[in-house]
Design a protein around this motif. Structure first.
Motif, PDB file in Angstrom:
ATOM      1  N   LEU A  52      26.779   8.956 -14.454  1.00  0.00           N
ATOM      2  CA  LEU A  52      25.675   8.030 -14.689  1.00  0.00           C
ATOM      3  C   LEU A  52      25.557   7.018 -13.555  1.00  0.00           C
ATOM      4  N   ALA A  53      26.684   6.564 -13.025  1.00  0.00           N
ATOM      5  CA  ALA A  53      26.657   5.640 -11.886  1.00  0.00           C
ATOM      6  C   ALA A  53      26.018   6.300 -10.678  1.00  0.00           C
ATOM      7  N   TYR A  54      26.356   7.564 -10.409  1.00  0.00           N
ATOM      8  CA  TYR A  54      25.759   8.262  -9.265  1.00  0.00           C
ATOM      9  C   TYR A  54      24.250   8.390  -9.429  1.00  0.00           C
ATOM     10  N   PHE A  55      23.824   8.848 -10.603  1.00  0.00           N
ATOM     11  CA  PHE A  55      22.395   9.046 -10.816  1.00  0.00           C
ATOM     12  C   PHE A  55      21.646   7.717 -10.804  1.00  0.00           C
ATOM     13  N   THR A  56      22.226   6.682 -11.396  1.00  0.00           N
ATOM     14  CA  THR A  56      21.533   5.394 -11.461  1.00  0.00           C
ATOM     15  C   THR A  56      21.398   4.756 -10.091  1.00  0.00           C
ATOM     16  N   LEU A  57      22.534   4.636  -9.380  1.00  0.00           N
ATOM     17  CA  LEU A  57      22.518   3.887  -8.126  1.00  0.00           C
ATOM     18  C   LEU A  57      22.057   4.713  -6.933  1.00  0.00           C
ATOM     19  N   CYS A  58      22.297   5.999  -6.937  1.00  0.00           N
ATOM     20  CA  CYS A  58      21.975   6.820  -5.768  1.00  0.00           C
ATOM     21  C   CYS A  58      20.670   7.588  -5.902  1.00  0.00           C
ATOM     22  N   LEU A  59      20.173   7.771  -7.113  1.00  0.00           N
ATOM     23  CA  LEU A  59      18.946   8.547  -7.278  1.00  0.00           C
ATOM     24  C   LEU A  59      17.793   7.768  -7.890  1.00  0.00           C
ATOM     25  N   TRP A  60      18.057   6.900  -8.850  1.00  0.00           N
ATOM     26  CA  TRP A  60      16.975   6.348  -9.653  1.00  0.00           C
ATOM     27  C   TRP A  60      16.511   4.952  -9.276  1.00  0.00           C
ATOM     28  N   VAL A  74       0.848  -1.186   0.000  1.00  0.00           N
ATOM     29  CA  VAL A  74       0.000   0.000   0.000  1.00  0.00           C
ATOM     30  C   VAL A  74       0.882   1.234   0.000  1.00  0.00           C
ATOM     31  N   VAL A  75       0.666   2.126  -0.939  1.00  0.00           N
ATOM     32  CA  VAL A  75       1.386   3.394  -0.999  1.00  0.00           C
ATOM     33  C   VAL A  75       0.340   4.506  -0.989  1.00  0.00           C
ATOM     34  N   ARG A  76       0.349   5.286   0.064  1.00  0.00           N
ATOM     35  CA  ARG A  76      -0.599   6.393   0.181  1.00  0.00           C
ATOM     36  C   ARG A  76       0.058   7.665  -0.340  1.00  0.00           C
ATOM     37  N   ILE A  77      -0.412   8.130  -1.483  1.00  0.00           N
ATOM     38  CA  ILE A  77       0.245   9.280  -2.111  1.00  0.00           C
ATOM     39  C   ILE A  77      -0.050  10.579  -1.381  1.00  0.00           C
ATOM     40  N   SER A  78      -0.992  10.554  -0.461  1.00  0.00           N
ATOM     41  CA  SER A  78      -1.266  11.754   0.327  1.00  0.00           C
ATOM     42  C   SER A  78      -0.517  11.771   1.652  1.00  0.00           C
ATOM     43  N   SER A  79       0.285  10.740   1.918  1.00  0.00           N
ATOM     44  CA  SER A  79       1.013  10.688   3.186  1.00  0.00           C
ATOM     45  C   SER A  79       2.178  11.671   3.171  1.00  0.00           C
ATOM     46  N   VAL A  80       2.587  12.068   4.370  1.00  0.00           N
ATOM     47  CA  VAL A  80       3.696  13.020   4.499  1.00  0.00           C
ATOM     48  C   VAL A  80       4.992  12.406   3.976  1.00  0.00           C
ATOM     49  N   ALA A  81       5.204  11.106   4.237  1.00  0.00           N
ATOM     50  CA  ALA A  81       6.438  10.447   3.786  1.00  0.00           C
ATOM     51  C   ALA A  81       6.535  10.434   2.267  1.00  0.00           C
ATOM     52  N   PHE A  82       5.417  10.166   1.575  1.00  0.00           N
ATOM     53  CA  PHE A  82       5.442  10.122   0.116  1.00  0.00           C
ATOM     54  C   PHE A  82       5.700  11.503  -0.476  1.00  0.00           C
ATOM     55  N   ILE A  83       4.975  12.501   0.010  1.00  0.00           N
ATOM     56  CA  ILE A  83       5.150  13.863  -0.520  1.00  0.00           C
ATOM     57  C   ILE A  83       6.558  14.371  -0.255  1.00  0.00           C
ATOM     58  N   THR A  84       7.079  14.107   0.951  1.00  0.00           N
ATOM     59  CA  THR A  84       8.434  14.547   1.278  1.00  0.00           C
ATOM     60  C   THR A  84       9.470  13.818   0.438  1.00  0.00           C
ATOM     61  N   SER A  85       9.251  12.525   0.182  1.00  0.00           N
ATOM     62  CA  SER A  85      10.223  11.782  -0.640  1.00  0.00           C
ATOM     63  C   SER A  85      10.242  12.301  -2.075  1.00  0.00           C
ATOM     64  N   VAL A  86       9.083  12.684  -2.611  1.00  0.00           N
ATOM     65  CA  VAL A  86       9.050  13.242  -3.972  1.00  0.00           C
ATOM     66  C   VAL A  86       9.763  14.599  -4.008  1.00  0.00           C
ATOM     67  N   LEU A  87       9.503  15.442  -3.011  1.00  0.00           N
ATOM     68  CA  LEU A  87      10.153  16.759  -2.972  1.00  0.00           C
ATOM     69  C   LEU A  87      11.661  16.641  -2.792  1.00  0.00           C
ATOM     70  N   THR A  88      12.108  15.724  -1.927  1.00  0.00           N
ATOM     71  CA  THR A  88      13.557  15.552  -1.744  1.00  0.00           C
ATOM     72  C   THR A  88      14.204  14.939  -2.980  1.00  0.00           C
ATOM     73  N   LEU A  89      13.456  14.107  -3.722  1.00  0.00           N
ATOM     74  CA  LEU A  89      14.001  13.560  -4.972  1.00  0.00           C
ATOM     75  C   LEU A  89      14.233  14.670  -5.993  1.00  0.00           C
ATOM     76  N   ILE A  90      13.279  15.590  -6.105  1.00  0.00           N
ATOM     77  CA  ILE A  90      13.446  16.722  -7.026  1.00  0.00           C
ATOM     78  C   ILE A  90      14.612  17.602  -6.588  1.00  0.00           C
ATOM     79  N   LEU A  91      14.681  17.884  -5.289  1.00  0.00           N
ATOM     80  CA  LEU A  91      15.784  18.708  -4.774  1.00  0.00           C
ATOM     81  C   LEU A  91      17.131  18.024  -4.972  1.00  0.00           C
TER      82      LEU A  91
END
Length: 201
Positions: free
Chosen positions: A126-134, A89-106
């Motif tokens: 490419l290694a940094y972006f693949t393994l640490c971000l994506w 279950v992933v609740r897209i309105s949860s604080v953890a989900f919204i914060t994780s999306v915002l920190t991913l963009i940042l």
């Protein structure tokens, strides 16, 4: 010379179509695997989160990556761990989900800014972006459809009974309105690919 140049543009378009179809087929297969083996998917994603946190610690110890990038990456992995508590279950309105999306963009913004100012080879970036971000967000994205076939339990946070409906009717009515990766690929497969009719003997 001009004709060969036009052929090269045409071949790039054909290659892009093939790569897109290969990625779509791979995503469809992964989404089906995640729906079939939800417990194993959670186990793999959990260890991927742990490995990514280890990569950030290793980058802090052995490389000249700034502390704020690694701290932001560790914060992201903590948020991903919080999201995995209720998996699938992933609740897209949860604080953890919204914060994780915002920190991913940042994190993307700060990483692009850092790698634009400091020279690293393309394979290292490419290694940094693949393994640490994506990797972890991609795994979470693929597993969004895993909740579509989970049976209702007594631990549901929403009431299962609405009006005069029983548990099964309410469950099926809620599950009939699905918007997930696997349902999108199933719709695309049914509408784009030709269907063969079976012969009745």
């Amino acid at each position: 010379m001009l004709f060969l140049y036009l052929l090269s543009i045409l071949s790039l378009a054909v290659q892009a179509v093939f790569v897109t179809l290969a990625i779509a087929a791979g995503l469809y297969y992964l989404a089906e695997l995640v729906e079939e083996y939800t417990v194993m998917a959670k186990y793999i994603i959990t260890w991927t989160v742990v490995a990514t946190a280890g990569f950030h610690i290793g980058l802090q110890l052995f490389e000249d990556i700034p502390l704020h990038l690694n701290a932001l990456g560790l914060l992201q992995q903590l948020l991903h761990g919080l999201l995995l508590r209720d998996f699938p279950v992933v609740r897209i309105s949860s604080v953890a989900f919204i914060t994780s999306v915002l920190t991913l963009i940042l994190h993307h913004y700060l990483a692009f800014k850092f790698f634009g100012a400091v020279y690293y080879s393309f394979s290292e970036v490419l290694a940094y972006f693949t393994l640490c971000l994506w990797v972890v967000p991609f795994a979470m994205f693929v597993s969004l459809s895993a909740n579509d076939y989970v049976l209702p339990t007594t631990g549901e946070k929403q009431p299962l009974l609405l009006g005069d409906n029983n548990v099964l009717t309410d469950y099926l009515s809620r599950k009939s309105k699905r918007y997930s990766l696997l349902s999108f690929f199933s719709y695309a497969k049914d509408s784009i690919l030709p269907q063969r009719s079976k012969k009745a003997f």
